[in-house]
Design an enzyme around this catalytic site. Sequence first.
Site, mmCIF file in Angstrom:
data_model
loop_
_atom_site.group_PDB
_atom_site.id
_atom_site.type_symbol
_atom_site.label_atom_id
_atom_site.label_comp_id
_atom_site.label_asym_id
_atom_site.label_seq_id
_atom_site.Cartn_x
_atom_site.Cartn_y
_atom_site.Cartn_z
ATOM 1 N N ASP A 1 0.761 5.213 -0.377
ATOM 2 C CA ASP A 1 -0.027 6.434 -0.487
ATOM 3 C C ASP A 1 0.569 7.332 -1.563
ATOM 4 O OD1 ASP A 1 -2.016 6.001 1.499
ATOM 5 O OD2 ASP A 1 -0.520 6.345 3.040
ATOM 6 N N HIS B 1 0.852 -1.189 0.000
ATOM 7 C CA HIS B 1 0.000 0.000 0.000
ATOM 8 C C HIS B 1 0.891 1.244 0.000
ATOM 9 C CE1 HIS B 1 -3.483 2.502 0.859
ATOM 10 N NE2 HIS B 1 -2.704 3.164 1.699
ATOM 11 N N ASP C 1 -7.929 1.594 2.314
ATOM 12 C CA ASP C 1 -7.513 2.607 3.290
ATOM 13 C C ASP C 1 -8.325 3.895 3.262
ATOM 14 O OD1 ASP C 1 -5.855 3.566 5.356
ATOM 15 O OD2 ASP C 1 -4.558 4.590 3.932
ATOM 16 N N HIS D 1 -6.691 9.513 -1.194
ATOM 17 C CA HIS D 1 -7.318 9.530 0.131
ATOM 18 C C HIS D 1 -6.467 10.115 1.257
ATOM 19 C CE1 HIS D 1 -5.492 5.356 0.212
ATOM 20 N NE2 HIS D 1 -5.053 5.859 1.340
#
Length: 1013
Positions: free
Chosen positions: A264, A262, A374, A579
């Site tokens: 970001d 993951h 997330d 996000h």
Amino acid sequence: MHDESRRIEERVQRLHDQRIKNAVYAATVPFEVEAWQAPGEPVPFEEAAAASYEPFAMGTPWGPPWGTTWFRMRGRVPDEWAGKRVEAVIDLGFVGDWPGNQAEALVHLTDGTPLKAVNPLNQYVAIAHPAQGGESVDYLVEAASNPDILADNFSKTTPLGDKLTAGDKPLYTFRAADIAVLDEEVWHLDLDVQVLRELMLELGEHDPRRHEIAHALDRAMDLLDLDDVSGSAAAVREALKPVLSKPAHASAHTISGVGHAHIDSAWLWPIRETKRKTSRTFSNVTSLADEYDDFIFACSQAQQYEWVRDNYPKVWARIQESVKNGQWAPVGGMWVESDGNLPGGEAVARQFVHGKRFFMDHFGIETKGVWLPDSFGYNAAYPQIAKLAGNEWFLTQKISWNQTNRFPHHTFWWEGIDGTRIFTHFPPVDTYNARFSGEEMSRAVRNYSEKGGASRSLAPFGWGDGGGGPTREIMERARRLADLEGSAKVVVEHPDEFFAKAREEYPDAPVWVGELYLELHRATYTSQARTKQGNRRSEHLLREAELWATTAALHAPGYSYPHEKLDRLWKTVLLHQFHDILPGSSIAWVHREAEAEYARVAQELHALTAEAVAALGGGDTRVFNTSPYDRAEVARAADGSPVYVQVPASGSAPLADTAPPQPVTVDGRVLDNGLVRVEVAEDGTLSSVRDLRAGREVLAEPGNLLRLHTDLPNYWDAWDIDKHYKNRYTDLLDVSSVTVVEQDPLIGAIRVERAFGKGSTITQTITVRAGSPRIDFETDIDWHEAEKILKAAFPVDIRAPHSSAEIQFGHIQRPTHTNTTWEAARFEVSGHRWVHLAEPGYGVAVINDSTYGHDVSRTVREDGGTTTTVRLSLVRAPRIPDPEADQGRHRFTYALLPGATIEDAVAEGYALNLPLRVAEAAGAPEPVVSAEGEGVTVEAVKLADDASGDVVVRLYESRGGRATGTLRTGFPLAGAQITDLLERPLQDAEVADGAVAVTLRPFQILTLRLRRG
């Protein structure tokens, strides 16, 4: 038998941690290291390779915040190591226990080929297996000295979140750079002991298997020669084989492991650093795929693939090869893993359009599922949008963070506002960075809500955010846990395979209806208000540019529809919906750049729209209405004078005076236009709003009450607003002035100025216009508060059982009571352009042009009446991770709409967010499309993405009921098809008399592809 559990457990832990682990590398020789500090921003490999390097000693501090240091490492494999497994092992001076969000590096060969990244839990680079003695090793290592923004665990602010304020003091101390021999037998022993010890500690005190493992470990440790761990490792492993080979119970839970990292797209680092993080992690992943044939990696976010394609072509080629081999699984089908609440409906659709097209174009793969672990809650329109984009499943994780209520399902059907259902899974392992520890395995089984109905769950494994993704150690754990007594079984497989098996096993899974509300991170609806405003305005400017570019393409000879420009601008906006950008939870650097990008996007879109309008021919001054509803309202001429105009939906009209129903009068602090009478009190609040049509007072208490609350959440400052914020507040009732600033038959306006707090000011212009019951509050704030939130309250005399808030392609109803903990937990909620409150026969809407967060509550007065209050969250002042978040100027408008139905709220929401455009244009073309039928609302008008010239129209039912109507075109219509979001045909549409017949269920989205005659 005596209980010796404690002795055994402590013995195993010490021998593992202090002896076995330390013997994994049998021998080392140091690299010769030189360094070059890149000035400013990162540089290409070629520039770094040509730089002048200086000798660099281990133990030397390096790396200013956000800096890049290149290290040249030279060495030679000793002759006696021939035939052994040899690796480079590099410790940049890693700190703390977070494998991401700190120093990391990418190792290159001298020809520029990226080999593999170096991360805190992934420090090796394979040299040879088997090695050739005397082999030379020459690397160039690009090391990023990214600061750990949250190192103080939210206890203090830091200037490290922007290179402009971070300083230049070195952050890290280089510990080691060695060529080393990996002792594979000891390495495997290390993993054997880890897996068994962790399993043992998770089993119950009275479970025979726990004691069997303990005594097996105890006996095996007797065979460990502390003076020769390497020489005795094989015997220890042999002694452990019986307990490692016992198969799992037939009823054991099955965990589908999916490699993942993951990353970001921006958060505690800027976008430019994410571009490098992806290249590092993806280098690791492709290297691991070469080592493990059974490895499968799921990766979302087409934007990140594009960055690697454009900046690291050799890594991109390796990704393409891994996809062909079936070891790399593109998933998610979105441009980025966007926020789940704030992007508009059309923007969510374009996330899928651009994401899925990228994967189809570059890999020939159509992704089947939505991968959003997330995001901070998920809107109730997602099931329909996802299915219309061709998705079959949905994965989320963040709901495990709920503060109050435990979500009741892990595998379920999620039903959206229109009735569409999508098969959904929420991994009970409660992480998207799993490593298959004993604790994680136990937690997944313990948490799993579907026991008795189903028996499998999914676990994304690997270190994210720059931690390097999955590791060989995690893969080895998975192999040991594939069939081990006392544990869940692990199988590494593609997420599509997991979802197919889960759905087959559990076809009658329970149903969850409505939004997936996260009972945490509620402040993400408000933090970094300028970023949110930039998104909202970009979405509406894109709509405007597409509509008028389509109009010009149909009616202006020689005009060329700007496909490429619009595609690029959409992708910029979609990226910033990530996000941690749009929610306002990133560092200062990210939001500083976002604001600049939104300004650039706005400038370019205004130019595109102006170019399209100009192509229609100059001459007359016309008013252009981008809204899907006819409008009769006051516009402003070029000189600022008001003009009352009537303009058709998606069309234009001459800028010519039309008589309004009744003029506006201003009498002291009273504004009256025959529809509403507004009285402004001496303290600047509204003392009365009288709906003259209904003959009723709208307010139960003073309206537009500005209240300043203390706002210090328990932990995540920019993310959270905790319920105790309500307990301490100041009502802003002191005014500097209350002045009539416009008094015209078409407009009446009163300006209220206030000063408060630490030098903050608010100027609000309260405006009433002829022909409209809408009361606007044009707001200009100069904000200098810290750890505060400002809200604007409208307490209305309505007994509303629920509030209705606009979301993507519709609206959602939320109870105004707090009967259960589920309702009580929704003390701050999100909405888009409007919130509506109603009792039978009467309603009121609160409309906005850029805010999202709000709360709704109700009380019963002494007279027996009910006051329902909606409060908009206007601006916050969190200090972590950006200590200057939201400081400075904010300009926005919100409005009160008395006597409003849902239809009125929808129409005025569009009107406030899509101001009338006044421009010179000689032509008066028919609107591209006109929708007839209550509730039939056009959301987007554009030319087809394949450049065929077909017109694509997306519409939806906006009231929440069934709708029938027609869609008429302003051009000859040769045929029409219903398509999916990617403009692929599903079926022919019904065409009669040159129009398309439309029948919609509540909140249904319909995409039509119209062929021109």
